[in-house]
Design a protein around this motif. Sequence first.
Motif, PDB file in Angstrom:
ATOM      1  N   ALA A 161      46.155  30.612  41.411  1.00 45.45           N
ATOM      2  CA  ALA A 161      46.428  32.004  42.049  1.00 45.45           C
ATOM      3  C   ALA A 161      45.842  31.836  43.572  1.00 45.45           C
ATOM      4  O   ALA A 161      44.810  31.082  43.737  1.00 45.45           O
ATOM      5  N   TRP A 162      46.643  32.521  44.426  1.00 42.35           N
ATOM      6  CA  TRP A 162      46.178  32.106  46.032  1.00 42.35           C
ATOM      7  C   TRP A 162      45.929  30.895  46.726  1.00 42.35           C
ATOM      8  O   TRP A 162      44.958  30.618  47.136  1.00 42.35           O
ATOM      9  N   VAL A 168      39.772  30.836  34.278  1.00 43.95           N
ATOM     10  CA  VAL A 168      40.100  32.255  33.775  1.00 43.95           C
ATOM     11  C   VAL A 168      38.903  32.609  32.545  1.00 43.95           C
ATOM     12  O   VAL A 168      38.645  31.861  31.670  1.00 43.95           O
ATOM     13  N   ARG A 169      38.224  33.700  33.032  1.00 41.03           N
ATOM     14  CA  ARG A 169      37.042  34.039  32.193  1.00 41.03           C
ATOM     15  C   ARG A 169      37.231  35.039  31.175  1.00 41.03           C
ATOM     16  O   ARG A 169      36.630  34.925  29.998  1.00 41.03           O
ATOM     17  N   THR A 170      38.100  35.801  31.551  1.00 39.56           N
ATOM     18  CA  THR A 170      38.369  37.112  30.520  1.00 39.56           C
ATOM     19  C   THR A 170      39.932  37.532  30.681  1.00 39.56           C
ATOM     20  O   THR A 170      40.618  37.444  31.811  1.00 39.56           O
ATOM     21  N   GLU A 189      36.075  32.934  40.364  1.00 34.20           N
ATOM     22  CA  GLU A 189      35.842  33.431  41.888  1.00 34.20           C
ATOM     23  C   GLU A 189      37.030  34.138  42.288  1.00 34.20           C
ATOM     24  O   GLU A 189      38.181  34.071  41.655  1.00 34.20           O
ATOM     25  N   GLY A 190      36.750  35.212  43.099  1.00 34.81           N
ATOM     26  CA  GLY A 190      37.784  36.040  43.652  1.00 34.81           C
ATOM     27  C   GLY A 190      37.793  37.315  42.715  1.00 34.81           C
ATOM     28  O   GLY A 190      37.321  37.306  41.777  1.00 34.81           O
ATOM     29  N   PRO A 191      38.911  38.097  43.386  1.00 33.12           N
ATOM     30  CA  PRO A 191      39.321  39.238  42.604  1.00 33.12           C
ATOM     31  C   PRO A 191      40.004  38.888  41.288  1.00 33.12           C
ATOM     32  O   PRO A 191      40.508  37.952  41.047  1.00 33.12           O
ATOM     33  N   ALA A 192      39.976  39.935  40.206  1.00 35.06           N
ATOM     34  CA  ALA A 192      40.793  39.971  39.291  1.00 35.06           C
ATOM     35  C   ALA A 192      42.330  39.600  39.591  1.00 35.06           C
ATOM     36  O   ALA A 192      42.723  40.583  40.527  1.00 35.06           O
ATOM     37  N   LEU A 193      43.195  39.314  38.523  1.00 31.83           N
ATOM     38  CA  LEU A 193      44.446  38.970  39.051  1.00 31.83           C
ATOM     39  C   LEU A 193      45.066  39.897  37.907  1.00 31.83           C
ATOM     40  O   LEU A 193      45.200  39.804  36.806  1.00 31.83           O
ATOM     41  N   ARG A 194      45.998  40.874  38.458  1.00 28.62           N
ATOM     42  CA  ARG A 194      46.613  41.956  37.614  1.00 28.62           C
ATOM     43  C   ARG A 194      48.220  41.708  37.906  1.00 28.62           C
ATOM     44  O   ARG A 194      48.589  42.127  38.999  1.00 28.62           O
TER      45      ARG A 194
END
Length: 220
Positions: A161-162, A168-170, A189-194
């Motif tokens: 990602a990015w 992946v934690r959750t 790290e970083g924002p959540a990925l939706r």
Amino acid sequence: MAESLGSNEVTFRLSRCRQSVPRSRAALHAVLGGWGVDQDVLESAELMLSELVTNALRVRVPNDRQVGVRIARLLEDGLLRLEVSDAGSGRPEVRAPGDDETGGRGLLLVEALAHRWGVEKRAGGIGKTVWAELKAPDIVAEPVGREVAAVMVRPGQQVRAWGKWRAVRTVRTESYAAGGLAIVLGLGEGPALRVHAAEPLTVRDDSVPSARERGEGTPG
């Protein structure tokens, strides 16, 4: 400034000006950061590249002749290779300057830090290339991933990602207002990925730790 030639090497050219030395260090730092190189190797590489670029800028050639830099990782040998090319003739030699001399110690430093180094004719052009290699056992190959639908991603995997691999934690699901299922990945790290549940993501099952993360090469 930089041109990527695959995942294992980067080349770029520098103008013949004083700012080119810090620019070369900044480029090196960015490249080695992406390769997971240990801090000690990074610091030695920065010193070596600074000296090689400084020497190349001192060569008496027309100002429009640029300095070429190549940074490569030799995975099979566990080596980091730095190359600096210029259009000048001659062959640089290690000097032993006197105590009252302020310069002339660049190649002396390179020789002290490098696993090996040398000079060769410039490939495909006039001039020469000075190269140096550092032992870097923590350099790793780019991990191989596979593509799966977002709904198949699980905690503990790594997702691309990015531009980076991220842990992946959750994993949780949400419903879009217009209908359909969204997957929300909480990352290390970083924002959540939706993303939409059916969107393809590149994943791998585990991370490749650096030497520092493995606890190797750390003073006792």
